[in-house]
Design an enzyme around this catalytic site. Structure first.
Site, PDB file in Angstrom:
ATOM      1  N   ASP A  84     -10.686  14.885  11.535  1.00 52.59           N
ATOM      2  CA  ASP A  84      -9.306  14.605  11.138  1.00 52.59           C
ATOM      3  C   ASP A  84      -8.835  13.251  11.659  1.00 52.59           C
ATOM      4  OD1 ASP A  84      -9.565  15.797  13.697  1.00 52.59           O
ATOM      5  OD2 ASP A  84      -7.448  16.364  13.724  1.00 52.59           O
ATOM      6  N   GLU A 142      -8.634  18.631  14.989  1.00 51.08           N
ATOM      7  CA  GLU A 142      -8.665  18.606  16.459  1.00 51.08           C
ATOM      8  C   GLU A 142      -7.343  18.123  17.033  1.00 51.08           C
ATOM      9  OE1 GLU A 142      -8.686  17.216  20.379  1.00 51.08           O
ATOM     10  OE2 GLU A 142      -8.645  15.774  18.721  1.00 51.08           O
TER      11      GLU A 142
END
Length: 396
Positions: A84, A142
Site C-alpha cells: 500500500d 500496512e
C-alpha cells in the site's frame, strides 16, 4: 555459499533490471490502504501460469498468498511484503513519479513488492531442489489500522507455518548493509481523538463560559508528564498531539475543541500505564474546568518482537551469503508485521537504501527516495534466510 544460494543469486543478478522496472511501475501507480485493487490484480497477473498455488482476495480484501511447495518434504516458512501507499503529494521530480494526485509510495512498499515478486519467481524455478514450502504473503494495508496483517491472519495465512520473515527497506540507513535487532524492535501504538465540550460565550464575559481551548491547552501540557514523571526513565514511550482543532474568532470563547494524536511504547505493560494515566489526567482537567469530553482511544499495532533464535538464524544466513549485517537497535515507528510475530516465531529486518553522498529523506516524506540497488540486496538477503531456514529448521 551453498549450491542453492549460488544458483539463486545468479538468477537474481540477471533479473535486477526487472525488479527495478516493477518497482517503477508500482511507484507510478500507487494505491491507498484497503483500496489497492489494481495493485493486487497486477501481482496476481504476474503469477499466472507459474508452478505455484495462488490464493487471492485473502481476508475478503486485496491480500494474496502464493505457496511454493518444494520437491523435498520440509517445514513451511512465510515471507511477507506489503504493497500500500500513502496520502502524500510526491515532490521527487523522478521520471517515474506518482501519476496519482496526493498518493505516493513514500515508505518503500513498492520496492518490497518488486523484490518479492522476482524472488518468488526465482524460487519457483528451483522449487524441486527445495526442502519445504515457501509461503509468500503479499499484504495490503500496512499503513492504516487495523492493518492488513490482521485480516490475512484471520483468513488462515499462518496455518502450517513455522516461522515468518519480513524486510523493510530503510532510506535512513546506508545501502549495502542489512540491519537487525533481537527482541523488541518496533513500538506498539495507540491513537486517540478527544472532543472537549465546554460552554461558549463572549470574550468580554469569561465568567459566563467554560473555555474548551484553555482546558485543551492544559491537557496538551499535562499529558506530557506521563512520559517525564510517570514512566521509568529506562522505558520508552511518546505521547504526541498531532492536531489541535480550535479555530474560532477573536472575541468568542470556544465551546468545542478537538485533539488527535498517538502513543508509542516499547513494552505492552507500558501501554497499560500510559492509557491509565491518560484517562486520569483527562478526567482531572475536565473536572477542574467544568467541561465534559468524548474520547476515542484505540490500541492497535502491538510491540514488534523479533524471536532470538530466528533472528540468529537470519544473521547466520547473511554471514554465509557474505552480506554485511549490523545491529541497528530498536526503531521507534510501528508495524503491523507485529501481528505475525505474536502468532509465530518471526524476524523483521531492514535493508539500507540510502546512497552515501546523496540527500537523505525519511520515510513518509514527499521527497522520499531509495537507491534501487537495495532491491537486489533485499532479494538476496531474504532468499538466503529462507534457504538457510529450510535446510536448518530452527526450533523456537
Amino acid at each position: 555459499m551453498t549450491t542453492l544460494q549460488t544458483k539463486l543469486f545468479a538468477g537474481l543478478e540477471k533479473r535486477k533490471a526487472e525488479m527495478i522496472a516493477i518497482r517503477r511501475y508500482l511507484h507510478e501507480n500507487p494505491e491507498l490502504s484497503f483500496h489497492e485493487t489494481n495493485t493486487a490484480q497486477y501481482i496476481e497477473n504476474f503469477y499466472q501460469g507459474k508452478n505455484c498455488k495462488v490464493t487471492t482476495h485473502v481476508g475478503g480484501g486485496n491480500g494474496i498468498i502464493v505457496d511454493i511447495k518444494g520437491g523435498i518434504a520440509g517445514p513451511t516458512i512465510a515471507i511477507r511484503a506489503d504493497f500500500d501507499a500513502l496520502p502524500i503529494q510526491e515532490n521527487t521530480g523522478l521520471s517515474f513519479a506518482s501519476k496519482v494526485p496526493s498518493v505516493m509510495h513514500a515508505c518503500g512498499h513498492d520496492g518490497h513488492t518488486a523484490y518479492m515478486m522476482i524472488l518468488a519467481d526465482s524460487l519457483i524455478e528451483m522449487k524441486e531442489e527445495i526442502a519445504g514450502t515457501i509461503r509468500i504473503l503479499h499484504q495490503p494495508a500496512e499503513e492504516v489500522p487495523p492493518g492488513g496483517a490482521k485480516g490475512m491472519i484471520e483468513a488462515g495465512c499462518l496455518e502450517g507455518v513455522s516461522a515468518v520473515l519480513g524486510i523493510h527497506v530503510m532510506s535512513t540507513e546506508e545501502v549495502g548493509c542489512v540491519y537487525y535487532h533481537k527482541g523488541a524492535i518496533q513500538t506498539g501504538r495507540a491513537t486517540f481523538n478527544i472532543s472537549f465540550l465546554g460552554k461558549g460565550g463572549h470574550g468580554s464575559m469569561p465568567q459566563e463560559a467554560n473555555d474548551a481551548i484553555v482546558a485543551a491547552s492544559q491537557f496538551v501540557t499535562a499529558v506530557q508528564t506521563i512520559v517525564s514523571r510517570r514512566l521509568n526513565p529506562f522505558d520508552t514511550a511518546t505521547v504526541t498531539i498531532g492536531s489541535f482543532d480550535g479555530k474560532g474568532s477573536a472575541n468568542i470563547i470556544k465551546e468545542n475543541v478537538t485533539l488527535t494524536g498517538d502513543v508509542r511504547v516499547m513494552k505492552e505493560e507500558t501501554r497499560d500505564l500510559v492509557e491509565k494515566e491518560f484517562h486520569r489526567i483527562l478526567d482531572g482537567i475536565c473536572k477542574a474546568f467544568n467541561i465534559t469530553y468524548k474520547l476515542d482511544y484505540q490500541n492497535d499495532y502491538p510491540v514488534l518482537i523479533n524471536d532470538y533464535k530466528i533472528t540468529d538464524m537470519v544473521i547466520s544466513a547473511l554471514a554465509q551469503a557474505k552480506i554485511p549485517v549490523k545491529d541497528c537497535g530498536p526503531q521507534t515507528p510501528s508495524e503491523d508485521f507485529a501481528y505475525y510475530a505474536l502468532k509465530k516465531p518471526s524476524c523483521f529486518f531492514y535493508v539500507g537504501a540510502h546512497k552515501k553522498g546523496t540527500p537523505m529523506y525519511p520515510h513518509h516524506n514527499p521527497k522520499f527516495y531509495i537507491d534501487e540497488s537495495c532491491l537486489e540486496i533485499a532479494a538476496k538477503a531474504m532468499g538466503s534466510a529462507v534457504l538457510y531456514y529450510l535446510s536448518n529448521e530452527v526450533k523456537a
